[in-house]
Write a protein that holds these residues in place. Structure first.
Motif, PDB file in Angstrom:
ATOM      1  N   VAL A 141       0.618  -1.262   0.062  1.00 23.02           N
ATOM      2  CA  VAL A 141      -0.031   0.085   0.093  1.00 23.02           C
ATOM      3  C   VAL A 141       0.767   1.145  -0.041  1.00 23.02           C
ATOM      4  CG1 VAL A 141      -0.269   0.165   2.556  1.00 23.02           C
ATOM      5  CG2 VAL A 141      -1.935   1.152   1.109  1.00 23.02           C
ATOM      6  N   LEU A 175     -20.805   8.576  10.702  1.00 28.49           N
ATOM      7  CA  LEU A 175     -19.724   7.822  11.138  1.00 28.49           C
ATOM      8  C   LEU A 175     -19.051   8.420  12.431  1.00 28.49           C
ATOM      9  CD1 LEU A 175     -18.008   5.463  10.344  1.00 28.49           C
ATOM     10  CD2 LEU A 175     -16.495   7.019   9.489  1.00 28.49           C
ATOM     11  N   VAL A 189      -5.500  10.504  13.517  1.00 26.64           N
ATOM     12  CA  VAL A 189      -5.807  10.885  12.356  1.00 26.64           C
ATOM     13  C   VAL A 189      -4.868  12.134  11.713  1.00 26.64           C
ATOM     14  CG1 VAL A 189      -7.681  12.263  11.054  1.00 26.64           C
ATOM     15  CG2 VAL A 189      -8.375  10.346  12.511  1.00 26.64           C
ATOM     16  N   GLN A 245      -1.585  11.162  10.619  1.00 27.67           N
ATOM     17  CA  GLN A 245      -1.587  10.925   9.290  1.00 27.67           C
ATOM     18  C   GLN A 245      -1.736  11.692   8.301  1.00 27.67           C
ATOM     19  OE1 GLN A 245      -3.921   7.646  10.488  1.00 27.67           O
ATOM     20  NE2 GLN A 245      -2.549   5.862   9.846  1.00 27.67           N
ATOM     21  N   LEU A 262      -9.559   8.424   7.150  1.00 26.28           N
ATOM     22  CA  LEU A 262      -8.801   8.174   8.291  1.00 26.28           C
ATOM     23  C   LEU A 262      -9.600   8.341   9.703  1.00 26.28           C
ATOM     24  CD1 LEU A 262      -6.227  10.889   7.430  1.00 26.28           C
ATOM     25  CD2 LEU A 262      -5.632   8.388   7.553  1.00 26.28           C
ATOM     26  N   TYR A 288     -12.485   6.703   9.943  1.00 25.07           N
ATOM     27  CA  TYR A 288     -12.757   5.303   9.892  1.00 25.07           C
ATOM     28  C   TYR A 288     -11.884   4.548  10.438  1.00 25.07           C
ATOM     29  CZ  TYR A 288     -14.972   0.732   8.936  1.00 25.07           C
ATOM     30  OH  TYR A 288     -15.405  -0.573   8.885  1.00 25.07           O
ATOM     31  N   ARG A 302      -9.184   0.951  14.736  1.00 19.84           N
ATOM     32  CA  ARG A 302      -7.881   0.935  15.623  1.00 19.84           C
ATOM     33  C   ARG A 302      -8.493   0.751  16.636  1.00 19.84           C
ATOM     34  NH1 ARG A 302      -4.741   4.451  12.554  1.00 19.84           N
ATOM     35  NH2 ARG A 302      -5.555   6.071  13.810  1.00 19.84           N
ATOM     36  N   PHE A 362      -5.334   3.709   1.354  1.00 17.80           N
ATOM     37  CA  PHE A 362      -4.343   3.464   2.289  1.00 17.80           C
ATOM     38  C   PHE A 362      -4.397   2.431   3.423  1.00 17.80           C
ATOM     39  CE2 PHE A 362      -4.094   7.609   0.590  1.00 17.80           C
ATOM     40  CZ  PHE A 362      -4.622   8.557   1.034  1.00 17.80           C
ATOM     41  N   VAL A 363      -5.073   1.435   3.246  1.00 14.81           N
ATOM     42  CA  VAL A 363      -5.528   0.362   4.051  1.00 14.81           C
ATOM     43  C   VAL A 363      -4.574  -0.921   3.851  1.00 14.81           C
ATOM     44  CG1 VAL A 363      -6.881  -0.912   5.546  1.00 14.81           C
ATOM     45  CG2 VAL A 363      -7.289   1.574   5.280  1.00 14.81           C
ATOM     46  N   GLU A 364      -3.997  -1.595   4.755  1.00 15.40           N
ATOM     47  CA  GLU A 364      -3.358  -2.845   4.476  1.00 15.40           C
ATOM     48  C   GLU A 364      -3.548  -3.592   5.784  1.00 15.40           C
ATOM     49  OE1 GLU A 364       0.691  -3.551   2.211  1.00 15.40           O
ATOM     50  OE2 GLU A 364       1.127  -3.115   4.310  1.00 15.40           O
TER      51      GLU A 364
END
Lengths: 182, 186
Positions: A13, A33, A58, A61, B26, B28, B33, B120-122
């Motif tokens: 990724v 959300l 958040v 990032q 982000l 979510y 996490r 961006f997720v793995e």
């Protein structure tokens, strides 16, 4: 032909391109959300801290993402620089605190996360802006400016809903480091 | 992070306010996490995501019906089409395709090529059992239940686990007749 086959998409990724970042989702999707995030946290004892933690993650990032995309890998080293960076992404106004040297305030009339939220009186000072405060803290911390960041409601005359202010208080070392550079 | 108000275009009426998809992604990620640190079992996390999605879906359907301007769906096929074309477009700004209908028209697949939740997720090795987008299943289930359809929704293909697209299997279990909370003669 020998050797011709479909390459498996095992792209890491971090190797795939960043993308322009222009895509959007609806405001209500984000609002729903976020409300779930808050409700989930309400079931726990340490309510505010968890929200800030989530925002912190958040923030770190977002800093990386925005730095790579917009600032072409230039790091901010001045306090004012990093604050205007934060301010341009988050809010309406940026002010310097009058009481203490190391305090700054970023405020916004209607913070996105507070838009659809009403806090009952029993919850006192709980402010979903804490999530945004966490994001700001993550950005500052990630950029090397440790600070304590909190969100407050500030009542404004003539408006039913208060303004939300995010108070940034930089750590000692940041102030000392920045002073000679002024 | 600022919401932008688009002038209403004929495709989306009324103007749907939008926010940056990355903030959404982000946020979510932060939620997942947090759940992973709180719960020991991956299955518990999956269930919790489904529950959160269910709560969201129950409220989201009202928002959808208010904004979408569509007529009542006559059957499940139409429902699935509306979800894929209008619903996903309105909220996530992606379109899904409907495919693989079962012979009795009670089951179908929604296929997503693009999913803003997983940018961006793995998935690391420790979380291979995690259904990262499980919240979407909950949302669909909750929304449909509020319009009297009991369904079973699950992911059958997940890009994070190596497949080429996201495929959600949507199965209609039964129509639930609307129950009134009061009796007319009392």
């Amino acid at each position: 032909m020998i050797g011709v086959g479909r390459a498996k998409h095992n792209l890491n990724v971090v190797d795939s391109p960043l993308g322009k970042g222009k895509s959007e989702v609806s405001l209500s999707a984000f609002a729903f959300l976020f409300s779930e995030l808050v409700q989930y946290n309400q079931g726990k004892v340490e309510n505010i801290a968890e929200l800030e933690e989530a925002g912190f993650g958040v923030g770190i990032q977002i800093l990386e993402l925005l730095c790579h995309r917009e600032k072409a890998n230039r790091r901010e080293t001045r306090v004012l620089g990093i604050l205007s960076f934060v301010h341009s992404t988050v809010a309406d106004s940026l002010e310097k605190g009058t009481e203490h040297e190391d305090e700054y305030m970023i405020s916004e009339k209607e913070l996105l996360v507070n838009k659809f939220v009403s806090v009952p009186a029993s919850m006192g000072g709980f402010n979903c802006g804490t999530f945004v405060a966490g994001i700001v803290k993550g950005v500052l911390d990630g950029a090397g400016f440790p600070a304590s960041v909190t969100a407050h409601f500030v009542a404004v005359e003539g408006q039913t809903r208060s303004r939300t202010t995010i108070l940034v208080k930089f750590a000692e070392e940041v102030v000392q480091r920045d002073a000679p550079l002024a | 992070m600022r919401a932008s108000l688009r002038p209403s275009d004929p495709a989306a009426s009324p103007a749907v306010e939008r926010v940056n998809a990355e903030l959404f992604t982000l946020t979510y990620g932060a939620i997942v996490r947090q759940l992973l640190t709180d719960y020991e079992e991956i299955d518990e996390v999956n269930k919790q995501l489904d529950t959160m999605g269910y709560n969201i879906g129950a409220r989201l359907v009202d928002d959808f019906l208010a904004k979408a301007n569509i007529t009542k769906c006559t059957d499940f096929r139409e429902t699935a089409d509306v979800i894929a074309k209008v619903g996903f477009k309105m909220f996530l700004n992606v379109t899904a395709t409907v495919a693989n209908w079962s012979s009795d028209n009670m089951e179908c697949s929604l296929i997503l090529d693009d999913n803003p939740l997983v940018d961006f997720v793995e998935l690391p090795e420790t979380c291979q059992g995690l259904s990262y987008c499980n919240i979407l299943c909950g949302v669909l289930r909750g929304a449909l239940e509020m319009v009297s359809m009991r369904t079973e929704v699950k992911f059958v293909k997940d890009m994070l686990r190596g497949d080429d697209a996201f495929e959600i299997r949507l199965k209609l279990l039964e129509h639930v007749p609307e129950e009134y909370p009061y009796k007319n003669d009392e």
